[in-house]
Design a protein around this motif. Structure first.
Motif, PDB file in Angstrom:
ATOM      1  N   LEU A 146      51.256  46.734  13.342  1.00 34.04           N
ATOM      2  CA  LEU A 146      50.593  47.893  13.951  1.00 34.04           C
ATOM      3  C   LEU A 146      50.572  49.114  13.046  1.00 34.04           C
ATOM      4  N   ARG A 147      51.162  49.024  11.881  1.00 30.54           N
ATOM      5  CA  ARG A 147      51.295  50.201  11.028  1.00 30.54           C
ATOM      6  C   ARG A 147      49.943  50.761  10.582  1.00 30.54           C
ATOM      7  N   VAL A 148      49.056  49.902  10.110  1.00 29.16           N
ATOM      8  CA  VAL A 148      47.746  50.368   9.637  1.00 29.16           C
ATOM      9  C   VAL A 148      46.870  50.862  10.795  1.00 29.16           C
ATOM     10  N   PRO A 149      46.748  50.117  11.907  1.00 28.99           N
ATOM     11  CA  PRO A 149      45.914  50.645  13.000  1.00 28.99           C
ATOM     12  C   PRO A 149      46.421  51.983  13.549  1.00 28.99           C
ATOM     13  N   ARG A 150      47.731  52.149  13.661  1.00 32.25           N
ATOM     14  CA  ARG A 150      48.273  53.417  14.151  1.00 32.25           C
ATOM     15  C   ARG A 150      47.977  54.548  13.178  1.00 32.25           C
ATOM     16  N   ALA A 151      48.074  54.269  11.872  1.00 32.89           N
ATOM     17  CA  ALA A 151      47.769  55.299  10.871  1.00 32.89           C
ATOM     18  C   ALA A 151      46.292  55.660  10.891  1.00 32.89           C
ATOM     19  N   VAL A 152      45.430  54.673  11.126  1.00 32.98           N
ATOM     20  CA  VAL A 152      43.988  54.940  11.198  1.00 32.98           C
ATOM     21  C   VAL A 152      43.668  55.827  12.397  1.00 32.98           C
ATOM     22  N   VAL A 153      44.274  55.540  13.549  1.00 36.43           N
ATOM     23  CA  VAL A 153      44.035  56.371  14.734  1.00 36.43           C
ATOM     24  C   VAL A 153      44.515  57.798  14.489  1.00 36.43           C
ATOM     25  N   PHE A 154      45.696  57.941  13.904  1.00 40.60           N
ATOM     26  CA  PHE A 154      46.235  59.268  13.617  1.00 40.60           C
ATOM     27  C   PHE A 154      45.320  60.036  12.670  1.00 40.60           C
TER      28      PHE A 154
END
Length: 185
Positions: A8-16
């Motif tokens: 989930l690290r990349v999707p969470r960073a993209v949303v942020f």
């Protein structure tokens, strides 16, 4: 770091990064600073993405999310303010960058966005905990029984057939309608 957190690290960073970029660029454009050039928007999104990716190795509390959102908001505001297009270049006093009002607006927006991102983050981690717990509640919702018993149909002999109704529903039929009026006295 758990496999779930790393996935989930990349999707969470993209949303942020997306939220920070949209809020900061939108505020910049609405405040009269003009549209952000595409190369500057990409640079701002990349900066916000790197900040978020560095911080989101695990679930974070509200103080970390609010701090990161506020920091990214201020950083993007400064980046967009210093590199304003020449056609929209104004003095910093006219644009409002030096005033206390612009700082307060950015902080309020950053706190609102950070709170919203934290609530979404909490919901995602709750779903992960519910799915992977000892008695996974979500799996029970999607569980299919191993064997579903099909109903047994049999023909009813003609001697047992009777019209619907009878003594079972007679009391119900008598009580239909509004209650009977009662007279005082």
């Amino acid at each position: 770091m758990t496999p779930t957190a790393s996935a989930l690290r990349v999707p969470r960073a993209v949303v942020f990064a997306t939220m920070c970029l949209v809020v900061s660029a939108g505020g910049h454009a609405l405040a009269g600073g003009g549209l952000i050039p595409p190369h500057l928007a990409v640079l701002g999104a990349l900066i916000a993405f790197c900040v978020a990716y560095a911080l989101n190795g695990r679930e974070r509390g509200v103080e970390v999310v609010l701090g990161a959102t506020t920091g990214a908001q201020i950083l993007l505001h400064e980046l967009f303010g210093r590199a304003a297009p020449a056609s929209h270049a104004m003095s910093s006093v006219e644009h409002g960058h030096s005033g206390l009002g612009m700082t307060v607006v950015h902080l309020v927006v950053a706190l609102g966005t950070g709170w919203w991102l934290h609530r979404g983050e909490s919901a995602v981690w709750l779903m992960i905990r519910l799915y992977g717990g000892p008695r996974p509640l979500i799996r029970l919702l999607f569980a299919v029984p191993a064997e579903v018993a099909s109903p047994v149909w049999r023909a009813v002999p003609a001697a047992e057939v009777r019209p619907y109704g009878g003594w079972e529903i007679l009391p119900v039929l008598r009580r239909r309608g509004p209650p009977a009026p009662r007279h005082a006295g």
